[in-house]
Scaffold this motif. Structure first.
Motif, mmCIF file in Angstrom:
data_model
loop_
_atom_site.group_PDB
_atom_site.id
_atom_site.type_symbol
_atom_site.label_atom_id
_atom_site.label_comp_id
_atom_site.label_asym_id
_atom_site.label_seq_id
_atom_site.Cartn_x
_atom_site.Cartn_y
_atom_site.Cartn_z
ATOM 1 N N LYS A 181 4.060 1.566 -1.175
ATOM 2 C CA LYS A 181 4.629 1.514 -2.240
ATOM 3 C C LYS A 181 3.695 2.074 -3.520
ATOM 4 O O LYS A 181 4.106 2.676 -4.523
ATOM 5 C CB LYS A 181 4.995 0.131 -3.075
ATOM 6 N N LYS A 182 2.343 1.693 -3.300
ATOM 7 C CA LYS A 182 1.391 2.327 -4.371
ATOM 8 C C LYS A 182 1.293 3.985 -4.109
ATOM 9 O O LYS A 182 1.343 4.689 -5.253
ATOM 10 C CB LYS A 182 -0.037 1.583 -4.299
ATOM 11 N N THR A 183 1.185 4.158 -3.025
ATOM 12 C CA THR A 183 1.261 5.640 -2.738
ATOM 13 C C THR A 183 2.339 6.359 -3.133
ATOM 14 O O THR A 183 2.384 7.557 -3.826
ATOM 15 C CB THR A 183 0.929 5.774 -1.333
ATOM 16 N N ASP A 189 4.481 5.432 -5.337
ATOM 17 C CA ASP A 189 4.457 5.717 -7.071
ATOM 18 C C ASP A 189 3.827 6.629 -7.558
ATOM 19 O O ASP A 189 4.111 7.410 -8.282
ATOM 20 C CB ASP A 189 4.008 4.223 -7.737
ATOM 21 N N GLU A 190 2.664 6.989 -6.930
ATOM 22 C CA GLU A 190 1.694 8.088 -7.309
ATOM 23 C C GLU A 190 2.475 9.464 -6.972
ATOM 24 O O GLU A 190 2.275 10.492 -7.907
ATOM 25 C CB GLU A 190 0.366 8.094 -6.579
ATOM 26 N N LYS A 249 0.861 -1.103 0.163
ATOM 27 C CA LYS A 249 0.017 0.135 -0.123
ATOM 28 C C LYS A 249 0.846 1.134 0.109
ATOM 29 O O LYS A 249 0.458 2.198 -0.545
ATOM 30 C CB LYS A 249 -0.783 0.046 1.363
#
Length: 851
Positions: free
Chosen positions: A765-767, A769-770, A763
């Motif tokens: 990492k996803k943030t 990346d954004e 989670k």
């Protein structure tokens, strides 16, 4: 008065003569003076030097009778000479003499040369340059004769030598065109005709026009009055006929060489006789007559210098007749002549190796192949082919050696005490006999050397050494050689002949696999060496040691069975190895694979009853095994998801996904399940790699070293040895590196997560990346999740090329994004991050750089 008049007259006559001999005056006296002086001074000495140089070339040239001989005996080298250098001083002298004749005796008057010897000087100049392998300058000299002296009596020779030079420059088509024109329009005969046609024949050989070359050689052989040349031309004719498969015509050419008898060099006569024997028709020919001829050639005392070739040909003759024992005898006799012909030696060794290979004596074949390669040019195509052939035997030689030595040890262990004593008593008696023979030979050699010393002193030659003491080179003295061997083994142990042999890591992994129990004599004292009880005391008695030797022997038998079956298709040999293994009641892990391989071998040999018995045994006694499943459902084998290869590929994908703990656990499971299978080495190396990624350098080093020792002869074992030797030393450094001024370095921003759930990390990492997408000035920034150890994962930002920007990472984020990334981070260079992952020393780095 009379005296004064005589002196005056002499001076006047001398001045008049000198003036009349000027190179600028076309007078009878001038022409003849300079012609005679040029011919009998510089040209005479120049041609003598040229002949001396040619003799040196001929003496140094080694004819390779295994290929078609060149028409001209001349060794072409690739050496590059500096200006002023010469390959042979004689040719340099000849060139200087030719130049001197041209410079001091040339009479170029009104555009025409008046000295008839100058064309001879230019011919000498061209020949000297030709034999010195300076072909462009030589071509210039010959072309100058054709341009300047069109009416010369040497014009045909100049044309022939020009085409010889063209051939050396790979202008074969041009040489053929010009020589054909010369033969068509010029009236040449005798030696000039022989030279022209032989040169043309060489050009045709170079362009693969064999038929035409044979015709030209026949003309040359008839035209020349030089019997040496005639014999060579006929030999080449015979070789070319053999290339065309015309054996009768080849034998006819060889007969013409033999008919020359002593008029031609004896090597040509021997080559012709052996060529005829090589063309012998083994189905319809008179074997008795040919055998008698071979015996006659062998026993002729004049043929002693050529016994290496004679013995080899006799060996070939017997091999083609199916008499392998006699063939082997003569090949070995050829080798014992210590011939300088490396190709012949390599052929002898290779043929002997092939004979033993065909008879399935692979260990001995490997030794002969080793000797073959020592007589070949390194990195040549034949060398590489032989090396590949030899490498295929490496494993079988190793395991045959292990099996032989371990079997001998086990036999001695099981031998009754009385039999042991008898066995070693006989061995000691044999040792004493051999030592006495060696001592007698050494004494005889010493006496001979002493006699030679006396003779040398009588002839006025001084010899080093103590007077009256025999001088014997170390390696010719069996006693000193034996002592040297013992001392080496005592100091270093048994070492393989290879680079860096002194390193402790080069020690053998298993002494039992290499050292024969009888070889204990080499390291024993003189008193122990002849005591049977000493050898008996060396026999292992510890049951653990005996069990270890038995296991090593059993594994060697199993590997031999696989090698003979898979690599050499020697199914009978493979069957014997597996059957012998099962008779010795090996450990359980080898029983089932051996039985399955025996089943497959029975099928391949068409022994259906034995195959059915083996199949029933496996299915009934091992119903849950993978082999039983394969035998019961052979149609599912190719689709079996649980096959070792498919399981390995699936596990490798998990490794790529950083599931290191699962990979290590599964590897342990599969290593036990497939114990004895060749794929186990792959699982072991994968386990070592995963352990290194998860636990660090020490775990990786330990795992790789274990693979290198345990599976030494597999591809994985060889790869592991390469890693131990070349990779681990480069990874061993644990010190962190400071970036040098002016040197660009990439940096990483690292977020550390300890004992965090996988979902939490993904989670974040996803943030991240954004957020990274919104950083406009660093559009190549990317992130990854890297496993650090079983409890810690690292989320890493890649693509920062400045330490300052990396340390202020939170400041380059947009205002709206700063609230999203609140986790603490640290900055590390790419080099130091690699060190952290290899040695798992993150805490040391944080203490050092983040106080």
């Amino acid at each position: 008065m009379n005296t004064y008049f005589k002196v005056l007259a002499t001076c006047a006559f001398s001045a008049l003569f000198a003036l009349s001999c000027s190179r600028k005056k076309d007078k009878f006296i001038s022409r003849n003076f300079h012609a005679v002086t040029a011919e009998y001074n510089p040209l005479f000495n120049g041609y003598n030097a040229l002949e001396d140089g040619k003799s040196t070339l001929n003496d140094a040239y080694f004819d390779n009778y295994w290929e078609v001989l060149p028409v001209e005996r001349m060794q072409i080298t690739e050496d590059i000479l500096l200006p002023g250098q010469s390959r042979n001083e004689n040719f340099n002298i000849a060139e200087e003499k030719a130049a001197k004749a041209i410079q001091k005796h040339g009479m170029d008057i009104d555009g025409k040369e008046r000295n008839p010897q100058i064309d001879e000087a230019y011919l000498l100049l061209g020949k000297a340059r030709y034999f010195d392998q300076r072909f462009i300058p030589a071509l210039e000299a010959f072309n100058y004769i054709l341009y300047k002296y069109a009416a010369s009596d040497k014009i045909n020779q100049a044309k022939i030598w020009r085409e010889k030079t063209n051939m050396r420059l790979d202008n074969n088509e041009l040489a053929i065109l010009n020589l054909k024109r010369l033969l068509r329009y010029a009236d040449i005969e005798g030696q000039d005709l022989a030279d022209a046609t032989s040169t043309l024949a060489q050009a045709y050989i170079n362009t693969k026009s064999i038929d035409t070359a044979i015709t030209q050689l026949d003309i040359a052989a008839r035209a020349t009055k030089n019997h040496d040349e005639r014999g060579r031309y006929r030999i080449i004719q015979g070789q070319l006929y053999n290339q065309l498969g015309k054996r009768d015509s080849a034998n006819f050419a060889f007969d013409k060489v033999i008919a020359l008898n002593r008029k031609t060099p004896r090597i040509y006569r021997i080559a012709a006789q052996l060529g005829k024997i090589n063309n012998f028709d083994h189905e319809n020919g008179n074997r008795l007559e040919t055998t008698e001829l071979l015996t006659k050639i062998e026993e002729n005392r004049e043929n002693r210098p050529y016994l290496d070739k004679i013995y080899h040909q006799i060996g070939l003759y017997h091999q083609k007749n199916g008499n392998e024992s006699l063939a082997i005898k003569y090949y070995n006799k050829s080798l014992r002549t210590q011939s300088n012909d490396t190709y012949l030696n390599s052929r002898n060794y290779e043929i002997l190796g092939d004979l033993f290979f065909d008879n399935s004596v692979y260990a001995k074949a490997g030794l002969y192949y080793d000797s073959t390669m020592t007589n070949m040019t390194s990195n040549s195509k034949p060398f590489r082919l032989m090396k590949r052939k030899r490498d295929n035997l490496k494993d079988v030689i190793l395991y045959e050696g292990i099996a032989k030595v371990d079997d001998s040890i086990i036999n001695l262990v099981n031998m009754p005490d009385g039999n042991r004593k008898v066995y070693f008593s006989e061995y000691v008696a044999e040792l004493k006999r051999k030592d006495e023979e060696a001592k007698a030979k050494a004494e005889a050699a010493s006496r001979n050397t002493g006699l030679a010393t006396v003779n040398n002193q009588l002839s006025g030659q001084v010899r080093t050494g103590t007077p009256g003491q025999a001088v014997l080179f170390y390696f010719y003295n069996p006693t000193t050689v034996a002592y040297g061997k013992n001392e080496f083994v005592k100091t270093w142990g048994d070492r393989t002949l290879e680079d860096d042999w002194r390193w402790s890591s080069r020690g053998v992994a298993s002494s039992a696999a290499i050292i024969d129990p009888i070889d204990v004599a080499d390291t024993a004292t003189d008193e122990q060496r002849f005591d049977p009880e000493f050898y008996i005391s060396q026999i292992p008695s510890d049951q653990k040691v005996i069990d270890s030797i038995s296991k090593e022997r059993n594994y060697a038998y199993y590997q031999l069975g696989l090698i003979y079956k898979e690599k050499f298709k020697e199914y009978e040999l493979s069957k014997d190895k597996f059957q012998n293994l099962l008779e010795r009641k090996p450990e359980e892990r080898l029983v089932l694979p051996s039985k399955y391989n025996l089943y497959k071998i029975y099928e391949l040999l068409g022994q259906d009853d034995e195959a059915e018995i083996a199949k029933s045994d496996i299915i009934s006694n091992y119903p849950d095994s993978r082999y039983a499943h394969i035998l019961e459902h052979p149609e599912l084998v190719s689709e079996d998801e649980n096959s070792p290869q498919n399981l390995y590929e699936a596990l490798y994908i998990q490794h790529e996904n950083q599931e290191y703990e699962a990979v290590i656990s599964k590897c342990d499971e599969y290593i036990n399940r497939f114990d004895g299978d060749a794929i186990v080495a792959k699982f072991e190396l994968l386990k070592a790699t995963a352990s290194g990624r998860l636990y660090g350098f020490e775990a990786y080093s330990e795992g790789v070293k274990r693979v290198a020792v345990t599976y030494a002869n597999t591809d994985e074992g060889k790869q592991a040895r390469h890693i131990v030797k070349n990779v681990l030393p480069k990874l061993a450094a644990t010190n962190f590196v400071e970036a040098e001024d002016g040197v660009s370095e990439n940096y990483k921003v690292v977020f550390q997560f300890k004992d965090a759930e996988k979902e939490t990390i993904l989670k974040f990492k996803k943030t991240l990346d954004e957020v990274l997408k919104n950083i406009r000035y660093y559009y190549v920034l990317k992130s990854s999740v890297d496993v650090y150890n079983p409890n810690t994962s690292l989320v890493v930002v890649h693509g920062l090329n400045s330490k300052q920007v990396a340390e202020t990472f939170d400041q380059i984020l947009l205002s709206k994004d700063k609230k999203k990334i609140k986790a603490p981070y640290f900055v590390v260079s790419s080099t130091n991050y690699q060190i952290i992952q290899i040695h798992k020393n993150l805490d040391a780095y944080l203490n050092l750089y983040n106080k």
